[in-house]
Motif scaffolding. Structure first.
Motif, PDB file in Angstrom:
ATOM      1  N   LEU A 173       5.919 -31.092   9.904  1.00  0.00           N
ATOM      2  CA  LEU A 173       6.844 -30.235  10.217  1.00  0.00           C
ATOM      3  C   LEU A 173       8.126 -30.014   9.080  1.00  0.00           C
ATOM      4  O   LEU A 173       8.882 -29.277   9.244  1.00  0.00           O
ATOM      5  N   ALA A 174       7.781 -30.844   7.996  1.00  0.00           N
ATOM      6  CA  ALA A 174       8.550 -30.788   6.780  1.00  0.00           C
ATOM      7  C   ALA A 174       8.493 -29.311   6.409  1.00  0.00           C
ATOM      8  O   ALA A 174       7.418 -28.691   6.350  1.00  0.00           O
ATOM      9  N   PRO A 175       9.814 -28.668   5.785  1.00  0.00           N
ATOM     10  CA  PRO A 175       9.511 -27.223   5.380  1.00  0.00           C
ATOM     11  C   PRO A 175       8.514 -26.869   4.189  1.00  0.00           C
ATOM     12  O   PRO A 175       8.473 -27.804   3.315  1.00  0.00           O
ATOM     13  N   VAL A 176       7.652 -25.816   4.314  1.00  0.00           N
ATOM     14  CA  VAL A 176       6.464 -25.525   3.060  1.00  0.00           C
ATOM     15  C   VAL A 176       7.324 -24.478   2.126  1.00  0.00           C
ATOM     16  O   VAL A 176       8.120 -23.723   2.576  1.00  0.00           O
ATOM     17  N   GLY A 177       6.664 -24.434   0.922  1.00  0.00           N
ATOM     18  CA  GLY A 177       6.879 -23.503  -0.006  1.00  0.00           C
ATOM     19  C   GLY A 177       5.807 -22.322   0.451  1.00  0.00           C
ATOM     20  O   GLY A 177       4.699 -22.512   0.370  1.00  0.00           O
ATOM     21  N   ILE A 178       6.461 -21.101   0.299  1.00  0.00           N
ATOM     22  CA  ILE A 178       5.414 -19.919   0.445  1.00  0.00           C
ATOM     23  C   ILE A 178       5.522 -19.189  -1.011  1.00  0.00           C
ATOM     24  O   ILE A 178       6.683 -18.623  -1.348  1.00  0.00           O
ATOM     25  N   TRP A 179       4.229 -18.560  -1.411  1.00  0.00           N
ATOM     26  CA  TRP A 179       4.268 -17.656  -2.335  1.00  0.00           C
ATOM     27  C   TRP A 179       4.137 -16.220  -2.099  1.00  0.00           C
ATOM     28  O   TRP A 179       3.144 -16.072  -1.426  1.00  0.00           O
ATOM     29  N   ILE A 180       5.071 -15.436  -2.442  1.00  0.00           N
ATOM     30  CA  ILE A 180       4.949 -13.969  -2.076  1.00  0.00           C
ATOM     31  C   ILE A 180       4.187 -13.382  -3.097  1.00  0.00           C
ATOM     32  O   ILE A 180       4.269 -13.264  -4.384  1.00  0.00           O
ATOM     33  N   GLU A 181       2.641 -13.049  -2.653  1.00  0.00           N
ATOM     34  CA  GLU A 181       1.738 -12.418  -3.657  1.00  0.00           C
ATOM     35  C   GLU A 181       2.255 -11.045  -4.163  1.00  0.00           C
ATOM     36  O   GLU A 181       2.269 -10.113  -3.372  1.00  0.00           O
ATOM     37  N   ASP A 182       1.939 -10.883  -5.675  1.00  0.00           N
ATOM     38  CA  ASP A 182       2.392  -9.567  -6.091  1.00  0.00           C
ATOM     39  C   ASP A 182       1.159  -8.830  -6.922  1.00  0.00           C
ATOM     40  O   ASP A 182       1.509  -7.988  -7.567  1.00  0.00           O
ATOM     41  N   GLU A 183       0.200  -9.452  -6.808  1.00  0.00           N
ATOM     42  CA  GLU A 183      -0.929  -9.042  -7.764  1.00  0.00           C
ATOM     43  C   GLU A 183      -2.257  -8.731  -6.905  1.00  0.00           C
ATOM     44  O   GLU A 183      -2.513  -7.562  -6.765  1.00  0.00           O
ATOM     45  N   TYR A 184      -2.626  -9.592  -6.014  1.00  0.00           N
ATOM     46  CA  TYR A 184      -3.728  -9.322  -5.083  1.00  0.00           C
ATOM     47  C   TYR A 184      -3.453  -8.801  -3.797  1.00  0.00           C
ATOM     48  O   TYR A 184      -2.173  -9.083  -3.382  1.00  0.00           O
ATOM     49  N   VAL A 185      -4.308  -8.269  -2.922  1.00  0.00           N
ATOM     50  CA  VAL A 185      -4.040  -7.775  -1.817  1.00  0.00           C
ATOM     51  C   VAL A 185      -5.198  -8.219  -0.902  1.00  0.00           C
ATOM     52  O   VAL A 185      -6.288  -8.646  -1.098  1.00  0.00           O
ATOM     53  N   ARG A 186      -4.955  -8.470   0.479  1.00  0.00           N
ATOM     54  CA  ARG A 186      -5.833  -9.002   1.382  1.00  0.00           C
ATOM     55  C   ARG A 186      -6.546  -7.919   2.337  1.00  0.00           C
ATOM     56  O   ARG A 186      -7.740  -8.126   2.612  1.00  0.00           O
ATOM     57  N   ALA A 187      -5.592  -7.003   2.719  1.00  0.00           N
ATOM     58  CA  ALA A 187      -6.460  -6.142   3.754  1.00  0.00           C
ATOM     59  C   ALA A 187      -5.479  -4.965   3.714  1.00  0.00           C
ATOM     60  O   ALA A 187      -4.223  -4.722   3.221  1.00  0.00           O
ATOM     61  N   VAL A 188      -5.921  -3.731   4.120  1.00  0.00           N
ATOM     62  CA  VAL A 188      -5.443  -2.583   4.157  1.00  0.00           C
ATOM     63  C   VAL A 188      -5.564  -2.007   5.907  1.00  0.00           C
ATOM     64  O   VAL A 188      -6.507  -2.372   6.390  1.00  0.00           O
ATOM     65  N   ARG A 189      -4.786  -1.192   6.226  1.00  0.00           N
ATOM     66  CA  ARG A 189      -4.934  -0.652   7.514  1.00  0.00           C
ATOM     67  C   ARG A 189      -6.535   0.353   7.481  1.00  0.00           C
ATOM     68  O   ARG A 189      -6.701   0.928   6.599  1.00  0.00           O
ATOM     69  N   TRP A 221       1.341 -12.241   2.159  1.00  0.00           N
ATOM     70  CA  TRP A 221       0.914 -11.183   1.692  1.00  0.00           C
ATOM     71  C   TRP A 221       1.783  -9.770   1.781  1.00  0.00           C
ATOM     72  O   TRP A 221       2.579  -9.659   2.837  1.00  0.00           O
ATOM     73  N   LEU A 222       1.643  -8.898   1.016  1.00  0.00           N
ATOM     74  CA  LEU A 222       2.424  -7.686   1.041  1.00  0.00           C
ATOM     75  C   LEU A 222       1.245  -6.583   1.366  1.00  0.00           C
ATOM     76  O   LEU A 222       0.039  -6.916   1.221  1.00  0.00           O
ATOM     77  N   ASP A 223       1.589  -5.530   1.911  1.00  0.00           N
ATOM     78  CA  ASP A 223       0.552  -4.432   2.265  1.00  0.00           C
ATOM     79  C   ASP A 223      -0.001  -4.030   1.160  1.00  0.00           C
ATOM     80  O   ASP A 223       0.184  -4.144  -0.055  1.00  0.00           O
ATOM     81  N   GLY A 224      -1.246  -3.423   1.450  1.00  0.00           N
ATOM     82  CA  GLY A 224      -2.304  -3.192   0.554  1.00  0.00           C
ATOM     83  C   GLY A 224      -2.168  -1.913  -0.188  1.00  0.00           C
ATOM     84  O   GLY A 224      -3.009  -1.468  -1.061  1.00  0.00           O
ATOM     85  N   VAL A 225      -1.296  -1.029   0.396  1.00  0.00           N
ATOM     86  CA  VAL A 225      -1.043   0.258  -0.058  1.00  0.00           C
ATOM     87  C   VAL A 225      -0.083   0.570  -1.078  1.00  0.00           C
ATOM     88  O   VAL A 225       0.013   0.850  -2.333  1.00  0.00           O
ATOM     89  N   GLU A 226       1.248   0.271  -0.445  1.00  0.00           N
ATOM     90  CA  GLU A 226       2.555   0.274  -1.419  1.00  0.00           C
ATOM     91  C   GLU A 226       2.959  -1.270  -2.242  1.00  0.00           C
ATOM     92  O   GLU A 226       3.826  -0.909  -2.921  1.00  0.00           O
ATOM     93  N   ARG A 227       2.441  -2.139  -1.458  1.00  0.00           N
ATOM     94  CA  ARG A 227       2.795  -3.455  -2.068  1.00  0.00           C
ATOM     95  C   ARG A 227       4.033  -3.851  -1.916  1.00  0.00           C
ATOM     96  O   ARG A 227       4.739  -4.329  -3.205  1.00  0.00           O
ATOM     97  N   LYS A 228       4.660  -3.451  -0.935  1.00  0.00           N
ATOM     98  CA  LYS A 228       6.136  -3.469  -0.669  1.00  0.00           C
ATOM     99  C   LYS A 228       6.513  -4.112   0.677  1.00  0.00           C
ATOM    100  O   LYS A 228       7.719  -4.703   0.810  1.00  0.00           O
ATOM    101  N   TYR A 229       5.596  -3.976   1.758  1.00  0.00           N
ATOM    102  CA  TYR A 229       6.191  -4.605   2.948  1.00  0.00           C
ATOM    103  C   TYR A 229       5.189  -5.698   3.293  1.00  0.00           C
ATOM    104  O   TYR A 229       4.127  -6.096   3.079  1.00  0.00           O
TER     105      TYR A 229
END
Length: 355
Positions: A173-189, A221-229
């Motif tokens: 339960l110790a806090p983890v580090g999270i990497w906000i990805e700015d190169e790849y995308v995972r999924a799109v609507r 992950w950020l959204d796969g279209v605008e990569r901002k959300y």
């Protein structure tokens, strides 16, 4: 109702002793559930059998076209000695949502839950009782028709395997580090981001390796279209406590509708928090981190339950959250959900089911 044939192993494995380290997803129990599907016959031959290897034709369509669905839930040994599942009906519903998108035949929800209860009951001695441990349950479907050609398969296997497990993250339960990805995308609507299928996770591996190499536990992950959300973490939905409000990205067709996510939303509303399901831009998040309005960040998922986030990385900047310590709301949610799951707390919403 399924007529489940049970064949017990004649060569039982050693069950890990109390206090023995389990890790996550490394150890498997003595038995598994299998049920076949064939076009024209439907789902048939439900059985619990000894855990064993599969024999598949090299042309089995799962290898070539990725038609596969999986779910994840847990069984707990309650304080009263009973064995409990947490909201398995929600897993059954979500499994069929994934099945529908992937052109896999629907599994009746009552059969899905019955199958899980049957194999858990046979292997209930494998459920660990140490604090923070559980029996992880992995139901999944694979297409087995031996055929090369892009089309829905005509035969499938539905299986359930079990794994006694400790904390999903080595840090517990110790806090983890999270990497906000700015190169790849995972999924799109319009794609398959909302389904639990192997392809989504294969698409995440390159970013995951990059994050791990830099000392971060998971990718956001950020959204796969605008990569901002903001969308979700590789294995969890994500929540933010911003200026007292509980905020999480809204479901938009590319985010998994998490069962723990749903439970957290319900609890927060019941506790009187202002809750928002909406678009959350990475710019808003970074600004909140800069001003101190970002009070807590945590992930939610079956494997980790509640995972506090102590730092976020975006571009080349790293932000510490809450002094790198678990937040008050995060801790309360963890205690409440695990308390309900284990039978230590009351269950007024009927989330707990006895095996």
């Amino acid at each position: 109702m399924l007529n489940i044939r049970i064949e017990k192993t004649t060569m039982p494995k050693r069950i890990p002793a109390k206090g023995e380290p389990l890790g996550f997803g490394h150890i498997f129990t003595d038995h598994m559930f299998i049920m076949n599907y064939d076009e024209g016959q439907g789902w048939h031959d439900a059985r619990v059998v000894p855990y064993q290897n599969l024999s598949l034709d090299p042309s089995a369509m799962v290898f070539h076209y990725g038609q596969t669905m999986f779910e994840g839930l847990k069984a707990y040994k309650g304080a009263d000695g009973e064995v409990y599942l947490f909201r398995p009906d929600m897993n059954a519903k979500r499994a069929n949502t994934s099945n529908d998108r992937l052109c896999i035949p629907e599994i009746p929800e009552e059969d899905f839950v019955q199958a899980i209860k049957a194999v858990v009951d046979v292997d209930r001695a494998w459920i660990p009782e140490d604090e923070g441990t559980s029996l992880y349950i992995r139901p999944f479907v694979i297409s087995t028709e031996p055929h090369l050609g892009v089309a829905p398969a005509k035969s499938y296997l539905f299986m359930v395997i079990l794994s006694p497990s400790g904390a999903y993250y080595e840090s517990g339960l110790a806090p983890v580090g999270i990497w906000i990805e700015d190169e790849y995308v995972r999924a799109v609507r319009g794609g398959i981001g909302f389904a639990k299928t192997g392809g989504n996770y294969a698409a995440s591996l390159a970013a995951q390796v990059k994050a791990h190499d830099d000392g971060f536990a998971q990718v956001l992950w950020l959204d796969g279209v605008e990569r901002k959300y903001i969308e979700e973490v590789g294995s969890m939905n994500i929540f933010f406590k911003i200026s007292g409000k509980v905020v999480t990205p809204m479901l938009n067709g590319s985010i998994l509708p998490g069962i723990t996510r749903n439970s957290v939303l319900t609890l927060c509303k019941d506790w009187g928090y202002e809750v928002e399901e909406r678009k959350v831009s990475v710019d808003e998040l970074i600004e909140a981190a800069h001003t101190g309005a970002l009070e807590e960040v945590f992930g939610t998922g079956t494997a980790a339950v509640i995972s506090p986030v102590g730092k976020l990385r975006y571009m080349e900047e790293v932000f510490e959250i809450g002094g790198g310590k678990i937040g008050e709301l995060t801790q309360r949610l963890y205690d409440e959900i695990t308390g309900i799951q284990s039978g230590k707390l009351e269950d007024p919403r009927g989330w707990r089911q006895k095996v």
